[in-house]
Design an enzyme around this catalytic site. Structure first.
Site, PDB file in Angstrom:
ATOM      1  N   ASP A 148      94.934 -50.384 141.184  1.00  0.00           N
ATOM      2  CA  ASP A 148      96.163 -50.213 140.404  1.00  0.00           C
ATOM      3  C   ASP A 148      96.116 -49.017 139.443  1.00  0.00           C
ATOM      4  OD1 ASP A 148      95.625 -52.808 141.418  1.00  0.00           O
ATOM      5  OD2 ASP A 148      97.189 -53.668 140.159  1.00  0.00           O
ATOM      6  N   HIS A 158     105.162 -56.305 139.893  1.00  0.00           N
ATOM      7  CA  HIS A 158     106.011 -55.408 139.091  1.00  0.00           C
ATOM      8  C   HIS A 158     106.827 -54.445 139.957  1.00  0.00           C
ATOM      9  CE1 HIS A 158     104.478 -57.036 135.460  1.00  0.00           C
ATOM     10  NE2 HIS A 158     103.266 -56.531 135.572  1.00  0.00           N
TER      11      HIS A 158
END
Ligand code: FE2
Length: 260
Positions: free
Chosen positions: A10, A69
Site C-alpha cells: 500500500d 478505500h
C-alpha cells in the site's frame, strides 16, 4: 524460463508516491522484473485521485489494485470502468463501478490479476471472496494468476492462501501496512499475509504517530496527517515459471531512503 514479479504494498501519501516514482523503475531494472502490481488505495490517505492513479501507472506499475478505500475519492469512479489496469475488489457489488479481475498480456502469456477484499471487520457487504475466487478462476484461462487479497484478519488471509494454493501463482495480502514474515511457497503458490506499505517509516501505518497515540488515549477523532521523514518501500519478489505458472520462490523486499 522464469519471470520475476513484484508486488508493492500500500502506497501511502504523496511522499510514498514520489518515492515510487523515483525508485520503482531502477528497482525493476535491477531485479529484472517482468510484471509489477501496486496497491494504491491510500495515496490520498483515503482513496486516490485520477491523477495519482496515472502517476502510479507512469511510475511503472502494470496493475494498480485497491481495497476498502476504493471510493475514498469519488472522482476515481470515472476511471474504474474504463481503465483495465485499475482494479477494485471483485467481490464488491457488481453494480459498483469498475472491475476486479483483469488479464494482461505479458509477452504473449496471459497474466491474470484478481483483487479481493476480506470480510472480517471490513464492512462492505462483500460477496464471499473464497467462492468468488473459485468462480473467477473458472472463467477463462490464464498462464499466471496473482491475487491481491486486501483484508484485515491474518486468519482470513492465510485461509485464502491455503485455499488457493496450487491453483494460482501468488496470493499476496495487503491493507494492514505491516510486513509479515511468513512468505512461503505453498504447492507452487507464492504467499505472504501482508506485503507492508510504501510510505513514511516512522509512523503508524503512514500517519503521524502522535495523532494515533492520542486517538487511543482519548478516542477523540482527529484529522490524520501523513508522517514525514524516512520513506520505506515494501514489497515481495517472486519467480514464476512460464511453463507451469508456479511460483518457485518468494522473498520480501524492503528499501529505506533516508530523508535529508
Ligand atoms: Fe485498506
Amino acid at each position: 524460463m522464469l519471470y520475476s514479479v513484484l508486488a508493492v504494498g500500500d502506497v501511502v501519501g504523496e511522499a510514498g508516491l514520489a518515492h515510487l516514482e523515483r525508485h520503482l523503475r531502477p528497482l525493476q531494472k535491477l531485479k529484472h522484473i517482468s510484471f509489477t502490481v501496486v496497491n494504491g488505495e491510500n495515496i490520498s490517505g483515503v482513496g486516490l485521485t485520477c491523477k495519482q492513479a496515472w502517476r502510479v501507472y507512469d511510475a511503472g506499475a502494470d496493475a494498480v489494485t485497491l481495497g476498502n478505500h476504493t471510493f475514498g475519492k469519488m472522482e476515481i469512479c470515472r476511471m474504474l470502468d474504463e481503465t483495465p489496469w485499475l482494479l477494485r475488489p471483485a467481490n464488491l457489488s457488481g453494480r459498483m463501478p469498475g472491475h476486479g479481475c483483469e488479464i494482461f498480456d505479458l509477452n504473449g502469456l496471459r497474466f491474470r490479476v484478481v483483487n479481493l477484499i476480506g470480510r472480517c471487520t471490513l464492512q462492505w457487504n462483500a460477496e464471499n471472496p473464497f467462492t468468488l475466487a473459485d468462480r473467477l478462476l473458472k472463467q477463462g484461462t490464464a498462464d499466471f494468476t496473482l491475487v491481491d487479497f486486501h483484508a484485515e484478519a491474518t486468519s482470513e488471509k492465510r485461509a485464502m492462501g491455503y485455499y488457493l494454493a496450487g491453483r494460482v501463482s501468488a496470493v499476496v495480502g495487503t491493507h494492514t501496512h505491516v510486513t509479515t514474515a511468513d512468505e512461503q511457497v505453498i504447492d507452487g503458490t507464492g504467499y505472504i499475509t501482508d506485503v507492508g506499505m510504501t510510505g513514511p517509516k516512522d509512523s503508524i501505518l503512514g500517519v503521524e504517530k502522535d495523532i494515533i497515540i492520542e486517538r487511543f488515549l482519548t478516542y477523540y477523532p482527529k484529522r490524520h496527517r501523513f508522517a514525514e521523514g524516512d520513506i520505506e518501500l515494501n514489497g515481495v519478489l517472486m519467480d514464476i515459471d512460464t511453463k507451469t505458472g508456479e511460483c518457485g520462490s518468494i522473498e520480501r523486499y524492503r528499501q529505506i531512503i533516508r530523508s535529508v
